[in-house]
Design an enzyme around this catalytic site. Structure first.
Site, mmCIF file in Angstrom:
data_model
loop_
_atom_site.group_PDB
_atom_site.id
_atom_site.type_symbol
_atom_site.label_atom_id
_atom_site.label_comp_id
_atom_site.label_asym_id
_atom_site.label_seq_id
_atom_site.Cartn_x
_atom_site.Cartn_y
_atom_site.Cartn_z
ATOM 1 N N SER A 113 -3.791 51.601 96.730
ATOM 2 C CA SER A 113 -5.230 51.829 96.635
ATOM 3 C C SER A 113 -5.463 53.058 95.773
ATOM 4 C CB SER A 113 -5.823 52.040 98.030
ATOM 5 O OG SER A 113 -7.117 52.613 97.954
ATOM 6 N N ASN A 154 -1.945 46.962 100.185
ATOM 7 C CA ASN A 154 -2.836 45.806 100.169
ATOM 8 C C ASN A 154 -2.080 44.505 99.868
ATOM 9 O OD1 ASN A 154 -5.187 47.359 100.612
ATOM 10 N ND2 ASN A 154 -5.266 47.889 98.444
ATOM 11 N N ARG A 190 -18.503 8.766 71.139
ATOM 12 C CA ARG A 190 -18.019 10.145 71.108
ATOM 13 C C ARG A 190 -19.195 11.026 71.456
ATOM 14 N NH1 ARG A 190 -16.022 11.917 66.037
ATOM 15 N NH2 ARG A 190 -15.378 13.774 67.174
#
Length: 442
Positions: free
Chosen positions: A277, A285, A316
């Site tokens: 962090s 984490n 198309r």
């Protein structure tokens, strides 16, 4: 050589540095476009629609350097990068064989074919990572076949389960994703139809049977032979959307469960190497799980765009085909990154059986109330057993006493082995057998 550098991926940590990043870069797309053009000339030479040496000449020129940035800028004039690329490649081939570049094809033929090549080249490493993931999950399921943990339904403790069964379930989803991706990868076709999907130009250039050309073209590229030109029959793209969105969701399920079980107050699992962090030095984490979960959240919306393009009009389309390019590449990248992260996550996942056992005690034995309701009905009768357990449930929390201790005070239960009945490890049903059965799948 073409510029194969991938984009920086500054805002895309989920796929940056993965095999999918390089396989879907602008340089990789440009390489696929050039491969598609060269293969078309080789296929026509093979069928006598181009002179000997044309295929080799175009292939050699296509191996040269082309400026992706310049092509991107010039693509605005015609709405796709094939038009300026054909001009550059024709110039590079020059001489006798220059006129055989792109002969009879339309831009969408080359763009769609290149997209299929990019998809195949991206899915191969994705499948390898899914293989690593399922192997890691198989090891976890076997090692923790009988590791008891709380089963949770609607966020609350339900009845005991095992971590082995949970890991086996994750593996089953990964194998489902592998099978779907494999089937789609092996079916991805080349695209060749000419201006309106009739192959008319190839007939004009002397083809006795123009319908043989798409198959020859596909074989040059290692793609499947199309039954029909699919300019507005977008099954291949929809199939890709479906298998990629499923894979993202399957891996997202694993990640979401890990995120829940890795919470500080649960701590039943942990990533092998958590991320730091910027503000809190103590944190580790669950970054791999976080990135996978983010990919799973984005994938359905990207797939929705691709499914929406199934309504492509006429022979198309204007817009529907063009709308596919970026979301399909994003999907390939997201799933490629998620598969890479899933292999790392599962390979290093740490399991904490002691925390699982401690969490089983949080309800003071009520986690086996289903078993008690059934077992005590034989002793007390169904109504009395339900009444007793309903009355004791709030007391376990209010008095902080185990359910077994409160039950032991009941005169009618003095001969009942309450220790066994309230042991969560004795109430995992067929979890072990189900785990074994799941692991038989290869």
């Amino acid at each position: 050589m073409t510029d194969a550098r991938p984009e920086s991926g500054l805002l895309s940590p989920g796929w940056t540095g993965s095999p999918a990043a390089s396989a879907t870069s602008d340089g990789a797309y440009l390489r696929a476009l050039l491969d598609a053009e060269a293969a078309l000339t080789r296929a026509q030479e093979r069928l006598g629609l181009a002179p000997g040496g044309a295929g080799a000449a175009v292939t050699a020129a296509a191996a040269g350097a082309f400026d992706a940035h310049s092509l991107a800028e010039r693509a605005r004039a015609g709405g796709n990068p094939v038009i300026p690329l054909v001009a550059d490649l024709t110039r590079a081939v020059g001489g006798t064989f220059g006129p055989y570049v792109h002969r009879g094809a339309t831009s969408q033929d080359i763009m769609d074919t290149a997209t299929m090549l990019v998809a195949v080249r991206t899915l191969d490493p994705v499948l390898a990572d899914l293989g690593r993931t399922q192997e890691a999950l198989a090891r976890l399921a076997g090692a923790h076949r009988d590791t008891v943990m709380p089963g949770r339904t609607l966020t609350q403790h339900a009845v005991p389960t095992t971590f082995g069964l949970k890991a086996a379930g994750w593996r089953s989803l990964v194998l489902d994703a592998r099978d779907r991706i494999t089937a789609v990868r092996d079916s991805l076709p080349a695209q060749l139809g000419g201006a309106a999907g009739t192959l008319a130009a190839f007939t004009a250039y002397g083809a006795q049977d123009a319908t043989a050309l798409p198959g020859a073209y596909a074989r040059e590229l290692g793609l499947a032979e199309p039954l029909l030109p699919w300019h507005t029959l977008r099954t291949p793209v929809a199939d890709l959307a479906g298998c990629l969105a499923f894979a993202a969701g399957a891996l997202g399920k694993v990640a979401t469960d890990v995120l829940t079980l890795a919470r500080t107050e649960i701590a039943e699992v942990a990533e092998g190497s958590g991320g730091g962090s910027s503000a809190m030095p103590h944190k580790a984490n669950p970054v791999r799980s976080t990135l996978i979960a983010a990919a799973a959240l984005r994938a359905p919306q990207l797939a929705a765009v691709l499914f929406g393009s199934l309504t492509a009009p006429d022979e198309r389309p204007a817009g529907a085909w063009h709308a596919e390019w970026e979301p399909l590449r994003d999907l390939l990248r997201l799933v490629g990154g998620a598969a890479r992260d899933a292999a790392e996550l599962t390979g290093g996942l740490r399991v904490h059986p002691e925390a699982m056992r401690a969490d089983l005690e949080l309800t003071h034995g009520l986690i086996v109330s289903e078993r008690l309701s059934a077992e005590l009905s034989a002793v007390l009768g169904r109504a009395r057993a339900k009444e007793l357990l309903t009355a004791l449930a709030p007391r376990t929390y209010a008095e902080g006493r185990p359910l077994a201790e409160l039950l032991a005070e009941e005169p009618d239960l003095t001969d009942v082995d309450l220790t066994d009945l309230t042991d969560p490890a004795r109430y995992t049903g067929s979890a072990g057998a189900l785990t074994d059965r799941a692991l038989e799948r290869r």
